[in-house]
Design an enzyme around this catalytic site. Sequence first.
Site, PDB file in Angstrom:
ATOM      1  N   GLY A   1       0.779  -1.233   0.000  1.00  0.00           N
ATOM      2  CA  GLY A   1       0.000   0.000   0.000  1.00  0.00           C
ATOM      3  C   GLY A   1       0.806   1.276   0.000  1.00  0.00           C
ATOM      4  O   GLY A   1       0.742   2.069  -0.922  1.00  0.00           O
TER       5      GLY A   1
ATOM      6  N   ARG B   1       9.357   3.916  20.064  1.00  0.00           N
ATOM      7  CA  ARG B   1       8.359   4.480  19.155  1.00  0.00           C
ATOM      8  C   ARG B   1       7.143   4.973  19.920  1.00  0.00           C
ATOM      9  O   ARG B   1       6.665   4.308  20.837  1.00  0.00           O
ATOM     10  CB  ARG B   1       7.918   3.442  18.137  1.00  0.00           C
ATOM     11  CG  ARG B   1       8.766   3.421  16.883  1.00  0.00           C
ATOM     12  CD  ARG B   1       8.207   2.423  15.905  1.00  0.00           C
ATOM     13  NE  ARG B   1       6.827   2.756  15.542  1.00  0.00           N
ATOM     14  CZ  ARG B   1       6.495   3.513  14.507  1.00  0.00           C
ATOM     15  NH1 ARG B   1       7.408   4.012  13.740  1.00  0.00           N
ATOM     16  NH2 ARG B   1       5.224   3.761  14.251  1.00  0.00           N
ATOM     17  N   CYS B   2       6.643   6.133  19.529  1.00  0.00           N
ATOM     18  CA  CYS B   2       5.462   6.670  20.185  1.00  0.00           C
ATOM     19  C   CYS B   2       4.364   6.919  19.159  1.00  0.00           C
ATOM     20  O   CYS B   2       4.651   7.154  17.994  1.00  0.00           O
ATOM     21  CB  CYS B   2       5.809   7.967  20.888  1.00  0.00           C
ATOM     22  SG  CYS B   2       6.793   7.680  22.357  1.00  0.00           S
TER      23      CYS B   2
ATOM     24  N   TRP C   1      -6.075   0.441  17.881  1.00  0.00           N
ATOM     25  CA  TRP C   1      -5.052   1.476  17.950  1.00  0.00           C
ATOM     26  C   TRP C   1      -5.624   2.845  18.309  1.00  0.00           C
ATOM     27  O   TRP C   1      -5.012   3.874  18.067  1.00  0.00           O
ATOM     28  CB  TRP C   1      -4.241   1.510  16.641  1.00  0.00           C
ATOM     29  CG  TRP C   1      -3.388   0.268  16.480  1.00  0.00           C
ATOM     30  CD1 TRP C   1      -3.185  -0.700  17.434  1.00  0.00           C
ATOM     31  CD2 TRP C   1      -2.641  -0.156  15.337  1.00  0.00           C
ATOM     32  NE1 TRP C   1      -2.358  -1.686  16.941  1.00  0.00           N
ATOM     33  CE2 TRP C   1      -2.002  -1.387  15.659  1.00  0.00           C
ATOM     34  CE3 TRP C   1      -2.430   0.390  14.065  1.00  0.00           C
ATOM     35  CZ2 TRP C   1      -1.188  -2.071  14.756  1.00  0.00           C
ATOM     36  CZ3 TRP C   1      -1.617  -0.292  13.166  1.00  0.00           C
ATOM     37  CH2 TRP C   1      -0.998  -1.503  13.512  1.00  0.00           C
TER      38      TRP C   1
ATOM     39  N   HIS D   1      11.547  -3.898   6.809  1.00  0.00           N
ATOM     40  CA  HIS D   1      12.129  -3.198   7.964  1.00  0.00           C
ATOM     41  C   HIS D   1      13.607  -2.922   7.766  1.00  0.00           C
ATOM     42  O   HIS D   1      14.221  -2.215   8.553  1.00  0.00           O
ATOM     43  CB  HIS D   1      11.926  -4.014   9.235  1.00  0.00           C
ATOM     44  CG  HIS D   1      10.484  -4.234   9.548  1.00  0.00           C
ATOM     45  ND1 HIS D   1       9.802  -5.372   9.155  1.00  0.00           N
ATOM     46  CD2 HIS D   1       9.579  -3.454  10.162  1.00  0.00           C
ATOM     47  CE1 HIS D   1       8.551  -5.272   9.539  1.00  0.00           C
ATOM     48  NE2 HIS D   1       8.387  -4.126  10.150  1.00  0.00           N
TER      49      HIS D   1
HETATM   50  N1  GLN Z   1      -1.388  -0.423   3.888  1.00  0.00           N
HETATM   51  C1  GLN Z   1      -0.518  -0.132   4.972  1.00  0.00           C
HETATM   52  C2  GLN Z   1       0.820   0.358   4.444  1.00  0.00           C
HETATM   53  O1  GLN Z   1       1.232  -0.116   3.446  1.00  0.00           O
HETATM   54  C3  GLN Z   1      -0.304  -1.326   5.857  1.00  0.00           C
HETATM   55  C4  GLN Z   1       0.569  -1.009   7.033  1.00  0.00           C
HETATM   56  C5  GLN Z   1       0.584  -2.089   8.098  1.00  0.00           C
HETATM   57  O2  GLN Z   1       0.261  -3.211   7.853  1.00  0.00           O
HETATM   58  N2  GLN Z   1       0.979  -1.762   9.280  1.00  0.00           N
HETATM   59  O3  GLN Z   1       1.470   1.180   5.020  1.00  0.00           O
END
Ligand code: GLN
Length: 596
Positions: free
Chosen positions: A273, A356-357, A402, A535
């Site tokens: 995405g 991370r915040c 969240w 990552h």
């Molecule tokens: N669609 C979101 C992105 O690509 C998915 C993020 C996620 O899974 N945390 O950023």
Amino acid sequence: LLGKTKEPNLQPLSLLDKLLPVYEELFLQLANAGAEWVQIDEPCFCLDSGQPFLPELAVAYRRLASVSPRLRIMIAAYFGGFGENLSAVLQLPVSAVHLDLSRAPQQLDTFFSEAPAPLSLSAGLIDGRNIWRTDLGQALKLAEHAIKKRGTDRLFIAPSCSLLHVPVDLDLETEMDNELRGWLSFAKQKVEETVLLARAVSDRSGNVAQALDANRATMLKKQTSARIHNEQVKQRLASVTKRMLQRESPYPARRKLQQESLRLPLLPTTTIGSFPQTSDVRAVRAEFKAGKRDLANYEAFLRTEIEKAVRFQEEIGLDLLVHGEFERNDMVEYFGEHLSGFSFTQNGWVQSYGSRCVKPPIIYGDVSRPKPMTVAWSQYAQSLTTKPMKGMLTGPVTILKWSFVRNDQPLADTCRQIALSIRDEVGDLEAAGIRVIQIDEPALREGLPLRRDEWKEYLAWAVDAFRLATSGVSDKTQIHTHMCYAEFNDIIEAIGALDADVISIETSRSQMELLGTFKEYKYPNEIGPGVYDIHSPRVPSRDEMVSLLASALKVLSPAQLWVNPDCGLKTRQWKEVRASLAAMVEAARTLRQSVA
Ligand code: GLN
Ligand code: ZN
């Protein structure tokens, strides 16, 4: 007990003997430094009934209790009750036990009937996990009950858990209106509530009485506030039928129609995405939010970014495209900002993990969608290309998990309200010509309750919410979902029950290890196990992705397999993204030849 062991036969508890001397030393140092109390957090006691209290733990606490006669020990656990473990915990040689009475008030009775007379109670009466102002009248009732049983000598009044999960200070929210502010309480205010409650126990005069009265008035007004309660939303929720949780046809029939419509190759390639949120993108958004750029200017900028992303994807030959999510600061905040019933803070930061915040939205009222949230962006992106464009939404469970959530109705109801809003968006995307829609649910697994006996209920409403959000479309529309974790074993059936046409998941770091789960369960629909780790800045080679995909093909049929990265690319640089995705497309092409 909650540690993960690498060696297959290592029992974590066998390390206890080595660990205890370290604790003993620490206790001694604390005692010598003048400490009178030590609180030991033992959240594992709130876990399952399947995890019985172990005799080794009693031995351990006996050793710790004998380190110094000056040091008193308080055991604390929270986010639930001690359950079956409470009886054993109450017999430990400690001076106090802390109970989370905001989540599990029923523990109080066990405490009173079983706790030895000298044991003190730390009553966690102020909810430390949420941002709502405490109903002091209700909390006071529990406190008074405790005093009647035990007297004031052996009673602490406390927040239910550490205050690390709530923002620091409500006073910093200068832009929030007074009504909403009156309903909230952050860490500093929770400490004040704690002190007030302790005072109110013995003294109901003057300021204390005034504060209690004011609190009662606020609580009463809130119950009926038009800002919270929206009759239309409630009626719509009540009229949800079983049929609305189901696609028109089962997956095999849908698959055929989707293939005819989308004409994707075998092993189709896509991304999850987001594309890089460069400093440029963030700077322009910040300028727009600060009023230094007008809406037209900001939107023109976003359109340029989208066009660049679409051209890039076409160039390297991806099959299913995305618009890049440049308009989103955060995958939950963006939707919260477009939905009714949500509010935002200026400074409500809380730690999420490590350093991370995040600044979670606050869901204070019935949720509805005044107007489409993403349709214009997806439609614009689709207008630029003949390849299919994937609409991109955050799922109801993730939006719920969240955010700070309402405490005046079951989570399941709030979740279903969000699901209905997402359902509307899905319908509008479809009507706008978007043939593939992805609904991300990265938080589905972390929402699992601590106790296994509560899993079934949670998974039932979480799965239903996803299905409610996604089942309003025609068979031809392809629904994707995405989850970013690799531990599926426990919930694989629930994942199957989502009935998404395609699911993408994180796997590259575990070398496709989790596919074993999918093999055993025989996952019926399509899967994109991530072929590289987003990552890391490392650019994976075509060949390593070919070999990962080949191992996936030992478990999945070629017709089931999608090719995509592990997660969204928003934290990466374009330089890495270009190279990685080009290699990924090459990997898919290479493999297509050998399976065709
Ligand atoms: N669609 C979101 C992105 O690509 C998915 C993020 C996620 O899974 N945390 O950023
Ligand atoms: Zn992800």
